[in-house]
Design an enzyme around this catalytic site. Structure first.
Site, PDB file in Angstrom:
ATOM      1  N   LYS A  79       0.835  -1.157  -0.095  1.00 49.77           N
ATOM      2  CA  LYS A  79       0.092  -0.009  -0.090  1.00 49.77           C
ATOM      3  C   LYS A  79       0.802   1.390  -0.152  1.00 49.77           C
ATOM      4  O   LYS A  79       1.916   1.327   0.854  1.00 49.77           O
ATOM      5  CB  LYS A  79      -0.799  -0.298   1.270  1.00 49.77           C
TER       6      LYS A  79
HETATM    7  O1  G3P Z   1      -9.251   1.795   4.778  1.00 50.28           O
HETATM    8  C1  G3P Z   1      -9.067   3.067   5.161  1.00 50.28           C
HETATM    9  C2  G3P Z   1      -9.827   3.374   6.267  1.00 50.28           C
HETATM   10  O2  G3P Z   1      -8.956   2.577   7.367  1.00 50.28           O
HETATM   11  C3  G3P Z   1     -10.197   4.649   6.975  1.00 50.28           C
HETATM   12  O3  G3P Z   1     -11.235   4.738   7.483  1.00 50.28           O
HETATM   13  O4  G3P Z   1     -12.708   5.322   9.153  1.00 50.28           O
HETATM   14  O5  G3P Z   1     -10.392   5.932   9.612  1.00 50.28           O
HETATM   15  O6  G3P Z   1     -11.657   7.065   7.605  1.00 50.28           O
HETATM   16  P1  G3P Z   1     -11.506   5.840   8.505  1.00 50.28           P
END
Ligand code: G3P
Length: 217
Positions: free
Chosen positions: A83
């Site tokens: 990634k």
């Molecule tokens: O896959 C990306 C994710 O982990 C981000 O999620 O909820 O931190 O915006 P969030």
């Protein structure tokens, strides 16, 4: 649509994998920090549980170091997906790793142009962050629609991996729009099955069956 689980929690991955519906896993530095565990060890354990792509994020910021970190992460297991962030260095690393036959997930995508660049850099996956766009009063799902249209216009192979999913409706909307993958936290995956009429209907069936006094086995 494929389901990836967005977590570095081994117990959650093990449990959800028994459904047979886990096609991959995504992690990021914040999720690894939350787990409190050794990054490479956690990735190795996840790769043993889930045969599909397991995203492990580089933390270097210049292309050469990202490539070196990516190759190191790929030594963990054949299903590691490197990634990289959506920066020029990240895109250079994406091209190099992709040309070397590695799977690459380009993350932190917030615009259609960024997604176009990632596809041109040979990304296996692009990760648009829906929830974080919604957080700032923009439309995360609209971005998925735009990327779908662009990728279809040019037959790009890059898979749209909808990320930062916060609600069950995000999942169904992504499926309607044509995202290839949804990565969601375990709590959201578990909620996908919930419906009060299913619970109520099953309760009634079981109560009526009980009255018959019969057994199937
Ligand atoms: O896959 C990306 C994710 O982990 C981000 O999620 O909820 O931190 O915006 P969030």
């Amino acid at each position: 649509m494929k389901f990836f689980i967005d977590t570095a929690d081994i117990a959650e991955i093990q449990d959800l994998a028994t459904t047979g519906m886990v096609d991959g896993v995504t992690t990021n530095p914040s999720l690894v920090a939350k787990s409190g565990r050794d990054f490479k060890q956690v990735v190795a354990e996840i790769c043993e549980i889930v045969p599909g792509p397991v995203s492990a994020e580089v933390t270097a910021t210049d292309a050469d170091a990202m490539i070196a970190e990516g190759l190191k992460l790929c030594e963990i297991a054949p299903n590691v997906t490197v990634k990289v962030p959506l920066t020029w260095d990240g895109l250079k690393a994406c091209r190099a790793l992709s040309d070397d036959g590695r799977m690459v997930n380009v993350t932190l995508c917030f615009s259609a142009n960024q997604a176009l660049l990632a596809a041109k850099a040979g990304a296996s996956f692009i990760s648009p962050f829906i929830g974080r766009l919604d957080d700032i009063n923009l439309d995360g799902l609209e971005l998925i629609t735009e990327i779908r249209e662009i990728y279809d216009n040019y037959d790009f192979d890059t898979e749209i991996l909808a990320a930062s999913i916060r609600t069950v409706n995000h999942v169904s909307e992504c499926a309607k729009i044509g995202a290839d993958v949804a990565t969601a936290p375990p709590s959201i995956i578990r909620k996908l099955i919930e419906h009060p009429l299913t619970d109520k209907g099953l309760e009634a069936f079981l109560a009526d069956w009980e009255k018959t006094g019969q057994k199937i086995l």
